[in-house]
Motif scaffolding. Sequence first.
Motif, PDB file in Angstrom:
ATOM      1  N   ALA A  30      60.276   1.863  72.802  1.00  0.00           N
ATOM      2  CA  ALA A  30      60.822   0.799  73.650  1.00  0.00           C
ATOM      3  C   ALA A  30      60.137   0.796  75.018  1.00  0.00           C
ATOM      4  CB  ALA A  30      62.335   0.957  73.804  1.00  0.00           C
ATOM      5  N   ASP A  31      59.845   1.983  75.551  1.00  0.00           N
ATOM      6  CA  ASP A  31      59.152   2.079  76.845  1.00  0.00           C
ATOM      7  C   ASP A  31      57.729   1.539  76.754  1.00  0.00           C
ATOM      8  OD1 ASP A  31      61.334   3.133  78.176  1.00  0.00           O
ATOM      9  OD2 ASP A  31      60.646   5.211  78.038  1.00  0.00           O
ATOM     10  N   HIS A  32      57.033   1.870  75.656  1.00  0.00           N
ATOM     11  CA  HIS A  32      55.661   1.363  75.479  1.00  0.00           C
ATOM     12  C   HIS A  32      55.673  -0.164  75.383  1.00  0.00           C
ATOM     13  CE1 HIS A  32      53.221   4.998  75.006  1.00  0.00           C
ATOM     14  NE2 HIS A  32      54.309   5.538  74.478  1.00  0.00           N
ATOM     15  N   LEU A  33      56.616  -0.698  74.646  1.00  0.00           N
ATOM     16  CA  LEU A  33      56.723  -2.143  74.518  1.00  0.00           C
ATOM     17  C   LEU A  33      57.078  -2.768  75.853  1.00  0.00           C
ATOM     18  CD1 LEU A  33      56.675  -4.630  72.702  1.00  0.00           C
ATOM     19  CD2 LEU A  33      59.061  -4.130  72.094  1.00  0.00           C
ATOM     20  N   GLU A  81      49.656  -2.380  70.223  1.00  0.00           N
ATOM     21  CA  GLU A  81      51.101  -2.222  70.428  1.00  0.00           C
ATOM     22  C   GLU A  81      51.873  -2.910  69.314  1.00  0.00           C
ATOM     23  OE1 GLU A  81      54.663  -0.993  71.643  1.00  0.00           O
ATOM     24  OE2 GLU A  81      52.756  -0.302  72.451  1.00  0.00           O
ATOM     25  N   LEU A  82      51.416  -4.061  68.900  1.00  0.00           N
ATOM     26  CA  LEU A  82      52.082  -4.765  67.811  1.00  0.00           C
ATOM     27  C   LEU A  82      52.013  -3.949  66.518  1.00  0.00           C
ATOM     28  CD1 LEU A  82      53.609  -7.243  66.819  1.00  0.00           C
ATOM     29  CD2 LEU A  82      51.387  -8.346  66.426  1.00  0.00           C
ATOM     30  N   ASN A  83      50.856  -3.396  66.221  1.00  0.00           N
ATOM     31  CA  ASN A  83      50.727  -2.552  65.030  1.00  0.00           C
ATOM     32  C   ASN A  83      51.649  -1.341  65.112  1.00  0.00           C
ATOM     33  OD1 ASN A  83      48.886  -4.138  63.681  1.00  0.00           O
ATOM     34  ND2 ASN A  83      47.111  -3.050  64.483  1.00  0.00           N
ATOM     35  N   HIS A  84      51.709  -0.726  66.277  1.00  0.00           N
ATOM     36  CA  HIS A  84      52.586   0.432  66.470  1.00  0.00           C
ATOM     37  C   HIS A  84      54.044   0.038  66.246  1.00  0.00           C
ATOM     38  CE1 HIS A  84      54.060   4.213  68.078  1.00  0.00           C
ATOM     39  NE2 HIS A  84      54.848   3.528  68.889  1.00  0.00           N
ATOM     40  N   LEU A  85      54.434  -1.080  66.803  1.00  0.00           N
ATOM     41  CA  LEU A  85      55.802  -1.570  66.656  1.00  0.00           C
ATOM     42  C   LEU A  85      56.124  -1.842  65.188  1.00  0.00           C
ATOM     43  CD1 LEU A  85      58.454  -2.665  67.884  1.00  0.00           C
ATOM     44  CD2 LEU A  85      57.257  -4.831  68.252  1.00  0.00           C
ATOM     45  N   LEU A  86      55.253  -2.572  64.517  1.00  0.00           N
ATOM     46  CA  LEU A  86      55.491  -2.915  63.119  1.00  0.00           C
ATOM     47  C   LEU A  86      55.488  -1.688  62.206  1.00  0.00           C
ATOM     48  CD1 LEU A  86      53.449  -6.216  62.845  1.00  0.00           C
ATOM     49  CD2 LEU A  86      55.919  -5.954  62.616  1.00  0.00           C
ATOM     50  N   SER A  91      59.190  -3.313  56.231  1.00  0.00           N
ATOM     51  CA  SER A  91      58.323  -4.480  56.016  1.00  0.00           C
ATOM     52  C   SER A  91      59.065  -5.813  56.146  1.00  0.00           C
ATOM     53  CB  SER A  91      57.639  -4.396  54.653  1.00  0.00           C
ATOM     54  OG  SER A  91      58.607  -4.388  53.613  1.00  0.00           O
ATOM     55  N   GLY A  92      60.371  -5.823  55.958  1.00  0.00           N
ATOM     56  CA  GLY A  92      61.141  -7.055  56.078  1.00  0.00           C
ATOM     57  C   GLY A  92      61.122  -7.667  57.466  1.00  0.00           C
ATOM     58  N   TYR A  93      60.706  -6.911  58.464  1.00  0.00           N
ATOM     59  CA  TYR A  93      60.637  -7.425  59.831  1.00  0.00           C
ATOM     60  C   TYR A  93      59.355  -8.214  60.097  1.00  0.00           C
ATOM     61  CZ  TYR A  93      64.560  -4.550  61.510  1.00  0.00           C
ATOM     62  OH  TYR A  93      65.796  -3.991  61.725  1.00  0.00           O
ATOM     63  N   ALA A  94      58.291  -7.913  59.372  1.00  0.00           N
ATOM     64  CA  ALA A  94      56.976  -8.495  59.653  1.00  0.00           C
ATOM     65  C   ALA A  94      56.981 -10.021  59.753  1.00  0.00           C
ATOM     66  CB  ALA A  94      55.958  -8.027  58.624  1.00  0.00           C
ATOM     67  N   PRO A  95      57.675 -10.754  58.883  1.00  0.00           N
ATOM     68  CA  PRO A  95      57.645 -12.219  59.005  1.00  0.00           C
ATOM     69  C   PRO A  95      58.188 -12.745  60.337  1.00  0.00           C
ATOM     70  CG  PRO A  95      58.423 -11.597  56.832  1.00  0.00           C
ATOM     71  CD  PRO A  95      58.357 -10.334  57.654  1.00  0.00           C
ATOM     72  N   PHE A  96      59.090 -12.007  60.974  1.00  0.00           N
ATOM     73  CA  PHE A  96      59.610 -12.444  62.276  1.00  0.00           C
ATOM     74  C   PHE A  96      58.528 -12.459  63.339  1.00  0.00           C
ATOM     75  CE2 PHE A  96      63.777 -10.375  60.825  1.00  0.00           C
ATOM     76  CZ  PHE A  96      64.289 -11.570  60.362  1.00  0.00           C
ATOM     77  N   GLY A 141      55.499 -13.304  62.800  1.00  0.00           N
ATOM     78  CA  GLY A 141      54.442 -14.227  62.415  1.00  0.00           C
ATOM     79  C   GLY A 141      53.316 -13.523  61.694  1.00  0.00           C
ATOM     80  N   LYS A 142      53.618 -12.368  61.101  1.00  0.00           N
ATOM     81  CA  LYS A 142      52.599 -11.574  60.425  1.00  0.00           C
ATOM     82  C   LYS A 142      53.111 -11.195  59.045  1.00  0.00           C
ATOM     83  CE  LYS A 142      50.352  -8.616  62.955  1.00  0.00           C
ATOM     84  NZ  LYS A 142      49.113  -9.306  63.145  1.00  0.00           N
ATOM     85  N   ASN A 143      52.231 -11.189  58.087  1.00  0.00           N
ATOM     86  CA  ASN A 143      52.594 -10.747  56.754  1.00  0.00           C
ATOM     87  C   ASN A 143      52.183  -9.310  56.508  1.00  0.00           C
ATOM     88  OD1 ASN A 143      53.734 -13.191  55.989  1.00  0.00           O
ATOM     89  ND2 ASN A 143      51.726 -14.045  55.566  1.00  0.00           N
ATOM     90  N   GLU A 144      51.304  -8.787  57.344  1.00  0.00           N
ATOM     91  CA  GLU A 144      50.884  -7.400  57.223  1.00  0.00           C
ATOM     92  C   GLU A 144      50.352  -6.951  58.567  1.00  0.00           C
ATOM     93  OE1 GLU A 144      46.719  -7.197  55.330  1.00  0.00           O
ATOM     94  OE2 GLU A 144      47.759  -8.844  54.328  1.00  0.00           O
ATOM     95  N   LEU A 145      50.143  -5.677  58.708  1.00  0.00           N
ATOM     96  CA  LEU A 145      49.606  -5.123  59.940  1.00  0.00           C
ATOM     97  C   LEU A 145      48.164  -5.563  60.122  1.00  0.00           C
ATOM     98  CD1 LEU A 145      50.947  -1.470  59.707  1.00  0.00           C
ATOM     99  CD2 LEU A 145      51.935  -3.388  60.934  1.00  0.00           C
ATOM    100  N   THR A 146      47.781  -5.738  61.386  1.00  0.00           N
ATOM    101  CA  THR A 146      46.392  -6.077  61.682  1.00  0.00           C
ATOM    102  C   THR A 146      45.601  -4.795  61.891  1.00  0.00           C
ATOM    103  OG1 THR A 146      46.868  -6.204  64.054  1.00  0.00           O
ATOM    104  CG2 THR A 146      47.017  -8.255  62.776  1.00  0.00           C
ATOM    105  N   ASP A 147      44.292  -4.930  61.820  1.00  0.00           N
ATOM    106  CA  ASP A 147      43.430  -3.746  62.023  1.00  0.00           C
ATOM    107  C   ASP A 147      43.309  -3.436  63.485  1.00  0.00           C
ATOM    108  OD1 ASP A 147      42.978  -3.474  59.317  1.00  0.00           O
ATOM    109  OD2 ASP A 147      41.325  -4.935  59.372  1.00  0.00           O
TER     110      ASP A 147
END
Length: 130
Positions: free
Chosen positions: A42-45, A107-112, A117-122, A124-130
């Motif tokens: 939460a602090d990193h975000l 940061e987004l990858n870390h969060l996800l 996995s059910g959170y990813a669509p919220f 706007g992503k279907n999978e983690l980015t590189d």
Amino acid sequence: MKYGQFIATVRENGDYSGREEAERVTEAVLSVLRDRLTEESADHLAAQLPEPLDELMRDRDAARAESYGSAEFCRRVAGMTGATERTAEWDADAVLSTLAGTVSGGELNHLLSQLPSGYAPFFGKNELTD
């Protein structure tokens, strides 16, 4: 991204009638997300969010992250906003997709990676980015 721009984007993404509604929904979604994350995460975000959203992410009551899936996430958002669970899904999408466009890819990858996995669509992503 500055706070006003963040809220304007949430308002547009969620098709809300006014700034106040977008602010209320943003606060609810981020509060529920904060309680789902570890304090460190939460602090990193928070470090990548504009004021006063950064303080909202750091303002924790619980010392431990709670573990629940996306359906419970939406139930909690609905409870805070007085909306239906379906509307809460819409709200989560509006806020978290805005968040995804605000923070760095790392940061987004870390969060996800910390969420089921059910959170990813919220976001706007279907999978983690590189």
